[in-house]
Structures are given as structure tokens and as C-alpha cells.
Design an enzyme around this catalytic site. Structure first.
Site, mmCIF file in Angstrom:
data_model
loop_
_atom_site.group_PDB
_atom_site.id
_atom_site.type_symbol
_atom_site.label_atom_id
_atom_site.label_comp_id
_atom_site.label_asym_id
_atom_site.label_seq_id
_atom_site.Cartn_x
_atom_site.Cartn_y
_atom_site.Cartn_z
ATOM 1 N N GLN A 27 0.790 -1.229 0.000
ATOM 2 C CA GLN A 27 0.000 0.000 0.000
ATOM 3 C C GLN A 27 0.819 1.275 0.000
ATOM 4 O OE1 GLN A 27 -2.864 0.040 3.195
ATOM 5 N NE2 GLN A 27 -4.509 -0.631 1.864
ATOM 6 N N TYR A 54 3.158 -11.609 3.858
ATOM 7 C CA TYR A 54 2.749 -10.228 3.612
ATOM 8 C C TYR A 54 3.457 -9.687 2.371
ATOM 9 C CZ TYR A 54 0.932 -10.223 8.440
ATOM 10 O OH TYR A 54 0.258 -10.502 9.608
ATOM 11 N N GLN A 291 -0.073 8.627 12.299
ATOM 12 C CA GLN A 291 -0.980 7.611 12.817
ATOM 13 C C GLN A 291 -0.308 6.797 13.916
ATOM 14 O OE1 GLN A 291 -1.824 5.604 9.090
ATOM 15 N NE2 GLN A 291 -3.902 6.424 9.035
#
Length: 334
Positions: A27, A54, A291
């Protein structure tokens, strides 16, 4: 950052674990991923979780690069085995001795380390005898390639069986990595009690329910572009179970609760999982450094009983509690 013991072991890990599922190698760009890892280190996170599957091994490579140069003894690096990797041939998945022993070598090379602190069975493998799996894990530990062994999304009985075999082999299962949040509580009925009995802790993933518990999705409205719910490659399939107006309405009832204790909704959701005494750490992911900084503030937060009751009142029957929902696929991934 606060720290907790992982299971019945002497290993301490940070209450917040930085995980790179769905982000590194897929991403977000590598430089952003590195900045997120740096932000995690800056706020005191010492525990990092990944898996060979992943981004088909790319996530491990990115994490290894991002942590290069850090004092290894100050970090806890976790990875997993089970999923199909590489060309995804007939032995490129599962928990066979062959796949485990080959996979740990690949993970160590990509992570640029001599050992991982925790090596986890990503799911249960019904196609391999459990005795074979646990013997292979025991050999990985004795070779010094992993310090501890854990599992992920195993049922209470699978944990019990695996723990018994591990002890016979002179090692110990110390952790389970399940999904756990205000909305997904299936481990509370059986997995947590058995784990407490046997000396395992939970390292929980998706504490904000794929982002739903941040409150950014509004009932009656389509998700904004760029969010996980709108991204077919970024977890839209997993989040769709929560994209229901009743659920989203219940989540909005959490906003005044979060405001009342001076937390963001994400911080409240993460802190809620850490109130469970069997949870050692909550895994957070990030696509932006800020974040990480914000969500890490959930560490050390104590939610009083009246707050916990208010959360239960807001969520009510919307929470999934069916213990049968903890399960692994019947066959290995292709």
C-alpha cells in the site's frame, strides 16, 4: 511506552506492536514505510510484527531495511509461517518440517537478523501432523533462529494440543495472535481462559476493526475514496462485515465516551483491548507516521469500570462473540 511480559516467559514486549500487514511492500512506498517505523521507534515501540506472506515476502524485506542499524537487543522482531510464498509451489505453504525450516531461513535473510524473537504458526495446518510441526519449531529454537514460539488464530483445543507437545519437546508456546476488538470478541469464551491456564498471552490484531472503530465511516454514507473500505486491494473484503448501518450507528455512540476520557476513538479502541489482562500487546498498522504517534498514546491508559460499561452499552449485541468463529482454513492456501 509501557511493557508487558509475553506469556509465562521472561520476555517483555511493548504494549503497542507495530505491524506491517497490508502496508509495507504494497500500500505505501518504502520511504513512507521507513518513516512509520522510525516514528514507532521514536514513541518507544520496540516490538515489530510481520509475516513472510505479507506482500509475498516484500514486507519482511522492507521492515529489515527500516530496522537496519538499530541495536538488535533492544528490539523484539516477530514473523510467521504457513501462508503460500514465492512461486507458491506444492511445498511452499503449510507447517510441514520442510516449509518451516526453509521459511525461517528466508525470513531471517529478508529481516537481516540472525534470529527472530517470536516465530508464529500463522494458522493451523490440518494437512500436517501436529507432532511434525512442533518438532520443527523445537529445532528452530534449538538452532537459535527463534527465541520463542507462538501461534495465530488457533482454537482453544489446538492451543492445548500444541502446548502439550511443545512441553514434551522442551519448549513452550507463549503466545497467540488473534483478531480482537470491541466488535470481535470471539476469543473471550474459550481461547483466553485456556491461554491463561497454559501460560500464553494474546498479541491482538485489528484492535480498531479494520478502521471502523475510528468512527470515520458514517451510517448511510458511502466510504470515501482512499479508505480501506473502498480499496479492493487494501482489505475491503475484511472490513465489509462491519459496513452495516446498525454497526456504524453503534460505533458513533463511542464518540462521546472517547471525548469524555480525552482519547481519540482509535485510542479508545486500542486501550480497550489492553484492559484484557491476557492481552500483552495490540498491533497497529499505519500508512502515515502521525498515525503511529497518535495510536501509540493508547499504551498505559486505564479505562475505569464505568467507561467499560458505557462501551458495552454502546456496542451491545453488535459484538461478535461466537467462539466457533476462531478457525483456520481446512486446506493450505494455493
Amino acid at each position: 511506552m509501557d511493557f508487558r511480559y509475553l506469556g509465562n516467559s521472561g520476555l517483555k514486549i511493548s504494549e503497542i506492536t507495530y505491524g506491517n500487514w497490508l502496508t509495507h511492500g504494497s500500500q505505501v512506498e518504502n520511504d513512507v514505510a521507513t518513516r512509520c517505523v522510525r516514528a514507532a521507534l521514536d514513541v518507544g515501540i520496540s516490538t515489530f510484527d510481520t509475516a513472510d506472506v505479507y506482500a509475498n515476502t516484500a514486507a519482511e524485506t522492507v521492515l529489515g531495511e527500516a530496522l537496519k542499524g538499530e541495536r538488535r537487543q533492544s528490539l523484539e522482531i516477530f514473523t510467521k509461517v504457513w501462508g503460500a510464498t514465492g512461486p507458491k509451489g506444492h511445498n511452499d505453504a503449510g507447517l510441514s518440517r520442510k516449509h518451516i525450516l526453509e521459511s525461517i531461513n528466508g525470513s531471517l535473510e529478508r529481516l537481516q537478523t540472525d534470529y527472530v524473537d517470536l516465530y508464529q504458526a500463522h494458522r493451523y495446518d490440518f494437512e500436517t501432523p501436529l507432532e511434525e510441526t512442533m518438532q520443527a519449531f523445537a529445532d528452530v529454537v534449538r538452532q537459535g533462529k527463534a527465541l520463542y514460539i507462538g501461534v495465530s488464530e488457533w482454537t482453544a483445543q489446538q492451543i492445548r494440543d500444541g502446548s502439550a507437545l511443545a512441553k514434551e519437546l522442551g519448549i513452550q508456546l507463549i503466545s497467540n495472535q488473534p483478531q480482537y476488538s470491541m466488535l470481535w470478541r470471539v476469543i473471550e469464551g474459550e481461547v483466553v481462559p485456556v491461554s491463561e491456564e497454559l501460560g500464553l498471552s494474546q498479541i491482538v490484531w485489528s484492535p480498531v476493526a479494520q478502521g471502523v472503530l475510528t468512527g470515520k465511516y458514517q451510517p448511510g454514507q458511502q466510504p470515501e475514496k482512499g479508505t480501506r473500505a473502498s480499496d479492493d486491494k487494501g482489505g475491503a473484503d475484511m472490513i465489509k462485515r462491519w459496513m452495516d448501518d446498525d454497526v456504524l450507528t453503534g460505533v458513533q455512540k463511542l464518540r462521546p465516551i472517547a471525548d469524555g476520557v480525552g482519547l481519540t476513538m482509535a485510542q479508545l479502541a486500542i486501550a480497550w483491548t489492553l484492559q484484557n489482562r491476557n492481552v500483552a500487546s495490540a498491533i497497529i498498522g499505519a500508512s502515515r507516521p502521525e498515525q503511529v504517534e497518535s495510536n501509540a498514546a493508547a499504551a498505559g491508559v486505564v479505562l475505569e469500570s464505568d467507561v467499560m460499561t458505557a462501551i458495552d452499552d454502546a456496542i451491545g449485541s453488535l459484538a461478535e462473540t461466537d467462539v466457533s468463529k476462531t478457525k483456520s482454513p481446512d486446506s493450505r492456501p494455493a
